[in-house]
Scaffold this motif. Structure first.
Motif, PDB file in Angstrom:
ATOM      1  N   ALA A  37       0.832  -1.206   0.000  1.00  0.00           N
ATOM      2  CA  ALA A  37       0.000   0.000   0.000  1.00  0.00           C
ATOM      3  C   ALA A  37       0.866   1.256   0.000  1.00  0.00           C
ATOM      4  CB  ALA A  37      -0.931  -0.001   1.207  1.00  0.00           C
ATOM      5  N   GLY A  38       1.952   1.219   0.786  1.00  0.00           N
ATOM      6  CA  GLY A  38       2.854   2.357   0.827  1.00  0.00           C
ATOM      7  C   GLY A  38       3.517   2.592  -0.509  1.00  0.00           C
ATOM      8  N   ARG A  39       3.907   1.526  -1.192  1.00  0.00           N
ATOM      9  CA  ARG A  39       4.545   1.667  -2.495  1.00  0.00           C
ATOM     10  C   ARG A  39       3.559   2.223  -3.518  1.00  0.00           C
ATOM     11  NH1 ARG A  39       9.103  -0.278  -5.305  1.00  0.00           N
ATOM     12  NH2 ARG A  39       9.044   0.741  -7.327  1.00  0.00           N
ATOM     13  N   ALA A  40       2.306   1.821  -3.433  1.00  0.00           N
ATOM     14  CA  ALA A  40       1.301   2.334  -4.361  1.00  0.00           C
ATOM     15  C   ALA A  40       1.130   3.845  -4.177  1.00  0.00           C
ATOM     16  CB  ALA A  40      -0.022   1.615  -4.158  1.00  0.00           C
ATOM     17  N   ARG A  41       1.083   4.286  -2.912  1.00  0.00           N
ATOM     18  CA  ARG A  41       0.969   5.720  -2.668  1.00  0.00           C
ATOM     19  C   ARG A  41       2.224   6.444  -3.154  1.00  0.00           C
ATOM     20  NH1 ARG A  41      -1.981   4.076   1.999  1.00  0.00           N
ATOM     21  NH2 ARG A  41      -0.068   3.868   3.242  1.00  0.00           N
ATOM     22  N   ALA A  42       3.393   5.857  -2.896  1.00  0.00           N
ATOM     23  CA  ALA A  42       4.649   6.472  -3.328  1.00  0.00           C
ATOM     24  C   ALA A  42       4.714   6.589  -4.847  1.00  0.00           C
ATOM     25  CB  ALA A  42       5.832   5.667  -2.801  1.00  0.00           C
ATOM     26  N   ASP A  43       4.310   5.546  -5.549  1.00  0.00           N
ATOM     27  CA  ASP A  43       4.345   5.590  -7.007  1.00  0.00           C
ATOM     28  C   ASP A  43       3.426   6.674  -7.553  1.00  0.00           C
ATOM     29  OD1 ASP A  43       6.199   3.590  -7.162  1.00  0.00           O
ATOM     30  OD2 ASP A  43       4.807   2.012  -7.757  1.00  0.00           O
ATOM     31  N   ALA A  44       2.324   6.926  -6.857  1.00  0.00           N
ATOM     32  CA  ALA A  44       1.384   7.947  -7.318  1.00  0.00           C
ATOM     33  C   ALA A  44       1.858   9.356  -7.001  1.00  0.00           C
ATOM     34  CB  ALA A  44       0.017   7.711  -6.679  1.00  0.00           C
ATOM     35  N   ARG A  45       2.681   9.502  -5.970  1.00  0.00           N
ATOM     36  CA  ARG A  45       3.046  10.833  -5.491  1.00  0.00           C
ATOM     37  C   ARG A  45       4.444  11.291  -5.865  1.00  0.00           C
ATOM     38  NH1 ARG A  45       0.710  10.322   0.714  1.00  0.00           N
ATOM     39  NH2 ARG A  45      -1.484  10.723   0.203  1.00  0.00           N
ATOM     40  N   LEU A  46       5.338  10.388  -6.207  1.00  0.00           N
ATOM     41  CA  LEU A  46       6.734  10.766  -6.428  1.00  0.00           C
ATOM     42  C   LEU A  46       7.028  11.017  -7.903  1.00  0.00           C
ATOM     43  CD1 LEU A  46       8.544   8.222  -4.072  1.00  0.00           C
ATOM     44  CD2 LEU A  46       8.135  10.664  -3.643  1.00  0.00           C
ATOM     45  N   ALA A  47       7.811  12.044  -8.146  1.00  0.00           N
ATOM     46  CA  ALA A  47       8.306  12.346  -9.488  1.00  0.00           C
ATOM     47  C   ALA A  47       9.734  12.848  -9.366  1.00  0.00           C
ATOM     48  CB  ALA A  47       7.425  13.378 -10.179  1.00  0.00           C
ATOM     49  N   VAL A  48      10.467  12.771 -10.459  1.00  0.00           N
ATOM     50  CA  VAL A  48      11.877  13.178 -10.467  1.00  0.00           C
ATOM     51  C   VAL A  48      12.088  14.211 -11.568  1.00  0.00           C
ATOM     52  CG1 VAL A  48      14.270  12.420 -10.678  1.00  0.00           C
ATOM     53  CG2 VAL A  48      12.566  10.887  -9.654  1.00  0.00           C
ATOM     54  N   GLY A  49      12.742  15.319 -11.210  1.00  0.00           N
ATOM     55  CA  GLY A  49      13.141  16.302 -12.215  1.00  0.00           C
ATOM     56  C   GLY A  49      14.449  15.854 -12.842  1.00  0.00           C
TER      57      GLY A  49
END
Length: 246
Positions: free
Chosen positions: A99-111
């Motif tokens: 569940a934590g990874r799913a939230r992280a994948d939805a919220r994290l981005a890299v410049g």
């Protein structure tokens, strides 16, 4: 909420994904810059002295140039696992629950200096290109990226927490983003910007924000999440200072 991370110079080698396909990346509007940069790096890799000068690497780092030569053919990994180093060690997405990874994948981005903006799950190859690199094609990377990347970032509906370092923040501004500094406070009350452990603390904050069930809508909400986790945070409008004992 979108947590915008800086990339890292170090990247995990290899991968188990298919070769790079721009159609598989988020934000296709950025392809107008991505494609020419990719082709330019592949061509540049054939001239080792020129590539070393442009990328700021030595002969001992020629393997980095070889990565660029294979940008279109080498295997890919999700961006969030491709990048390594201090910040990403502290973020440690591999240890997250499902569940934590799913939230992280939805919220994290890299410049990224090469891809502009990639989401956590975007499949990318290993590469070498920094925001401060000067390519033979002319112009700074900021001059290339800003006209196309700023409109993309401006269209993000979510609150953006911008954890990028200065050179990557210069590639494109984000209106209304929450920015963060890490400060060390000495016993006498004086403070200084944390340099050595800055990335580690930002990685820890990114992990906290990426996995929380809260949905902050402003800097005050982000500060509440950090304080609830025991961090000392001071807010000035859209800017947060994360204060640590020296």
């Amino acid at each position: 909420m979108l947590v915008l991370l800086p990339p890292s110079e170090t990247k995990l080698a290899g991968g188990d994904g298919p070769p790079l396909d721009l159609a598989a990346l988020s934000h296709p509007a950025l392809d107008a810059v991505r494609k020419p940069l990719l082709d330019e790096l592949v061509e540049l890799a054939a001239d080792l002295p020129a590539a070393r000068a442009a990328l700021g690497v030595s002969e001992r780092q020629d393997a980095e140039i070889a990565r660029n030569a294979a940008l279109w053919t080498s295997p890919t990994l999700p961006a969030i696992t491709r990048y390594t180093g201090v910040l990403y060690d502290a973020l440690d997405v591999r240890s997250l629950t499902r569940a934590g990874r799913a939230r992280a994948d939805a919220r994290l981005a890299v410049g990224s200096a090469l891809f502009g903006l990639v989401r956590a799950g975007d499949p990318i190859p290993a590469y070498r290109l920094s925001a401060g690199s000067t390519l033979p094609g002319g112009g700074t990377l900021a001059a290339r990226w800003r006209p196309v990347l700023e409109p993309v970032l401006a269209e993000v509906d979510d609150l953006v927490v911008d954890l990028r370092s200065g050179s990557y923040a210069a590639l494109a501004r984000v209106p209304g983003a929450v920015t963060v500094n890490v400060l060390a406070e000495r016993p006498d009350g004086t403070r200084s910007v944390v340099s050595h452990h800055n990335k580690s603390h930002k990685g820890g904050l990114a992990r906290l924000l990426a996995t929380t069930r809260a949905e902050p809508s402003d800097a005050a909400g982000v500060a509440r999440i950090a304080r609830k986790a025991g961090l000392t945070v001071e807010r000035k409008a859209d800017h947060l200072d994360l204060v640590l004992p020296a």
